[in-house]
Design a protein around this motif. Sequence first.
Motif, PDB file in Angstrom:
ATOM      1  N   ASP A  33     -24.158 -18.884  96.390  1.00  0.00           N
ATOM      2  CA  ASP A  33     -23.506 -17.817  96.465  1.00  0.00           C
ATOM      3  C   ASP A  33     -24.224 -16.231  96.336  1.00  0.00           C
ATOM      4  O   ASP A  33     -23.954 -15.691  95.385  1.00  0.00           O
ATOM      5  N   THR A  58     -19.925 -21.736  97.638  1.00  0.00           N
ATOM      6  CA  THR A  58     -18.776 -22.676  97.066  1.00  0.00           C
ATOM      7  C   THR A  58     -17.374 -22.367  97.603  1.00  0.00           C
ATOM      8  O   THR A  58     -16.717 -23.379  97.799  1.00  0.00           O
ATOM      9  N   HIS A  59     -17.161 -21.426  98.182  1.00  0.00           N
ATOM     10  CA  HIS A  59     -16.070 -21.087  98.593  1.00  0.00           C
ATOM     11  C   HIS A  59     -16.025 -19.701  99.164  1.00  0.00           C
ATOM     12  O   HIS A  59     -16.932 -18.774  99.098  1.00  0.00           O
ATOM     13  N   HIS A  61     -14.247 -16.614  99.113  1.00  0.00           N
ATOM     14  CA  HIS A  61     -13.658 -15.657  98.488  1.00  0.00           C
ATOM     15  C   HIS A  61     -14.724 -14.284  98.866  1.00  0.00           C
ATOM     16  O   HIS A  61     -15.875 -14.696  98.471  1.00  0.00           O
ATOM     17  N   PRO A  82     -17.872 -24.570 102.745  1.00  0.00           N
ATOM     18  CA  PRO A  82     -16.677 -25.556 103.273  1.00  0.00           C
ATOM     19  C   PRO A  82     -15.916 -25.148 104.277  1.00  0.00           C
ATOM     20  O   PRO A  82     -15.888 -24.180 105.052  1.00  0.00           O
ATOM     21  N   GLU A  85     -13.019 -23.075 104.993  1.00  0.00           N
ATOM     22  CA  GLU A  85     -12.733 -21.704 104.820  1.00  0.00           C
ATOM     23  C   GLU A  85     -13.774 -21.216 105.569  1.00  0.00           C
ATOM     24  O   GLU A  85     -14.329 -19.799 105.472  1.00  0.00           O
ATOM     25  N   PRO A 129     -10.834 -28.451  94.906  1.00  0.00           N
ATOM     26  CA  PRO A 129      -9.809 -27.435  95.513  1.00  0.00           C
ATOM     27  C   PRO A 129      -8.958 -26.955  94.291  1.00  0.00           C
ATOM     28  O   PRO A 129      -8.885 -27.530  93.151  1.00  0.00           O
ATOM     29  N   SER A 132      -9.209 -22.113  95.469  1.00  0.00           N
ATOM     30  CA  SER A 132      -9.174 -22.068  96.777  1.00  0.00           C
ATOM     31  C   SER A 132      -9.042 -23.414  97.606  1.00  0.00           C
ATOM     32  O   SER A 132      -9.538 -24.280  96.926  1.00  0.00           O
ATOM     33  N   HIS A 135     -12.260 -25.368  98.190  1.00  0.00           N
ATOM     34  CA  HIS A 135     -13.566 -25.092  97.198  1.00  0.00           C
ATOM     35  C   HIS A 135     -14.477 -26.389  96.882  1.00  0.00           C
ATOM     36  O   HIS A 135     -14.014 -27.414  96.851  1.00  0.00           O
ATOM     37  N   GLY A 147     -18.821 -22.731  91.145  1.00  0.00           N
ATOM     38  CA  GLY A 147     -17.992 -21.635  91.837  1.00  0.00           C
ATOM     39  C   GLY A 147     -17.100 -21.097  90.686  1.00  0.00           C
ATOM     40  O   GLY A 147     -17.221 -20.743  89.803  1.00  0.00           O
ATOM     41  N   SER A 163      -3.939 -21.021  96.810  1.00  0.00           N
ATOM     42  CA  SER A 163      -4.606 -21.744  95.480  1.00  0.00           C
ATOM     43  C   SER A 163      -3.306 -22.380  94.756  1.00  0.00           C
ATOM     44  O   SER A 163      -2.162 -22.344  95.116  1.00  0.00           O
TER      45      SER A 163
END
Length: 214
Positions: A33, A58-59, A61, A82, A85, A129, A132, A135, A147, A163
């Motif tokens: 990240d 990790t995700h 956002h 992921p 995403e 998940p 998100s 995730h 994350g 979410s």
Amino acid sequence: MPLRVDQLSLGPIGTNCYVVRANATADEAVVVDPSGNATELRLTLAGLGARCAAILVTHGHWDHLVGVAGLAEGTGAPVHMPEGERQLLEQPDAYAPAGSVGPHVPEVTLTGGETLALAGIEFEVLAVPGHSPAHLAYYADGCLFSGDVLFAGSVGRTDFPGSDWDTLVASIRLLVDRLPAETVVYPGHGPTTTLGAEFARNPFLAELRAERAG
């Protein structure tokens, strides 16, 4: 020998970025990240005497993506993130504050269940998940890079699009069931903790404790 993990709090909202090495003298690192200025990250890596061998996300956002494109393009390190995403990195202006995230096509997409051998470290990819939709968390040698799923004394928000609270609880249940209590949790925000400490005292995990007690 335990992993060497250097934590950096970066970006506009203090998102944690981790530089992970097999040991303190390893000349390769995995960056989890990369949430801040890519130039600053590259200077940090140079100071550690390590090159960036891979980037783990990790995700999607935006605050976790701020430095991804710059670090990847500046080092040639492949980005792992992921599958569900990837569009958040490929087309960030549709989702992130204008100009905050540079676009990048991830070299490797993941869904959970994979094992990654990177910089002399074996990472297990876990689908978690809830905060998100797709995730991921990464587990290696007693360390969990969680994350925004689990924090010291808190858990990830579930008021974002995609979410879901029940899904988040199920993901944390999976972590508690699958990993040792002494697992060190390196979260996306705030200080490190352990899985056992959070299961024992985290106020948001009361329903999990009640399940076990019952």
